[in-house]
Design an enzyme around this catalytic site. Structure first.
Site, PDB file in Angstrom:
ATOM      1  N   LYS A  23     -12.893 -17.856  41.014  1.00 18.16           N
ATOM      2  CA  LYS A  23     -13.215 -16.277  41.881  1.00 18.16           C
ATOM      3  C   LYS A  23     -11.435 -16.032  41.963  1.00 18.16           C
ATOM      4  CE  LYS A  23     -15.116 -16.817  45.711  1.00 18.16           C
ATOM      5  NZ  LYS A  23     -15.877 -17.416  46.315  1.00 18.16           N
ATOM      6  N   CYS A  40      -8.848  -0.640  41.174  1.00 20.23           N
ATOM      7  CA  CYS A  40      -8.999  -0.699  40.378  1.00 20.23           C
ATOM      8  C   CYS A  40     -10.412  -1.671  40.310  1.00 20.23           C
ATOM      9  CB  CYS A  40      -8.492  -2.396  39.221  1.00 20.23           C
ATOM     10  SG  CYS A  40      -8.730  -1.958  37.152  1.00 20.23           S
ATOM     11  N   CYS A  42     -12.045  -1.698  37.449  1.00 24.79           N
ATOM     12  CA  CYS A  42     -13.525  -1.385  35.915  1.00 24.79           C
ATOM     13  C   CYS A  42     -12.590  -3.170  35.466  1.00 24.79           C
ATOM     14  CB  CYS A  42     -12.486  -0.737  35.144  1.00 24.79           C
ATOM     15  SG  CYS A  42     -10.875  -0.498  34.500  1.00 24.79           S
ATOM     16  N   CYS A  51      -4.721  -0.277  40.249  1.00 22.91           N
ATOM     17  CA  CYS A  51      -5.266   0.320  39.626  1.00 22.91           C
ATOM     18  C   CYS A  51      -4.103   1.001  37.957  1.00 22.91           C
ATOM     19  CB  CYS A  51      -6.229   1.809  40.058  1.00 22.91           C
ATOM     20  SG  CYS A  51      -7.115   3.335  38.702  1.00 22.91           S
ATOM     21  N   HIS A  55      -8.840   2.094  33.160  1.00 28.31           N
ATOM     22  CA  HIS A  55     -10.307   2.853  32.972  1.00 28.31           C
ATOM     23  C   HIS A  55     -10.237   4.000  32.433  1.00 28.31           C
ATOM     24  CE1 HIS A  55      -7.837   5.128  36.491  1.00 28.31           C
ATOM     25  NE2 HIS A  55      -8.558   6.118  35.936  1.00 28.31           N
TER      26      HIS A  55
HETATM   27 FE1  FES Z   1      -9.711  -0.118  36.426  1.00 23.74          FE
HETATM   28 FE2  FES Z   1      -7.571   2.166  36.663  1.00 23.74          FE
HETATM   29  S1  FES Z   1     -10.153   1.338  37.583  1.00 23.74           S
HETATM   30  S2  FES Z   1      -7.566   0.091  35.695  1.00 23.74           S
END
Ligand code: FES
Length: 76
Positions: A23, A40, A42, A51, A55
């Site tokens: 996890k 982040c 994504c 991030c 994304h």
């Molecule tokens: Fe994943 Fe920006 S939200 S790199």
């Protein structure tokens, strides 16, 4: 039974972050955030948990609309 996730070619949302762990959990001390931090959501960032703009390519390639959560101090 095995539940199938909704993303990723193998059904996993997380395709690349710390796959050796059971996890992925991250802790950030609030005192270490001087102005703001983008986290982040994504699961494509090479600078996880932050991030790095990945994304954008993900959204372009898939038609998705992911983006970071920005944590910041209240403006006075
Ligand atoms: Fe994943 Fe920006 S939200 S790199």
């Amino acid at each position: 039974t095995i539940k199938k996730a909704r993303a990723g070619s193998n059904g996993q949302v997380n395709q690349c972050v710390r796959k050796d762990l059971n996890k992925v959990v991250d802790f950030i001390d609030i005192e270490d955030i001087t102005e703001k931090v983008s986290l982040c959501r994504c699961w494509k960032s090479k600078n996880w948990p932050y991030c790095d703009g990945a994304h954008g390519a993900h959204n372009k390639a898939t038609g998705d609309n992911t983006g970071p959560v920005v944590v910041k101090h209240k403006e006075n």
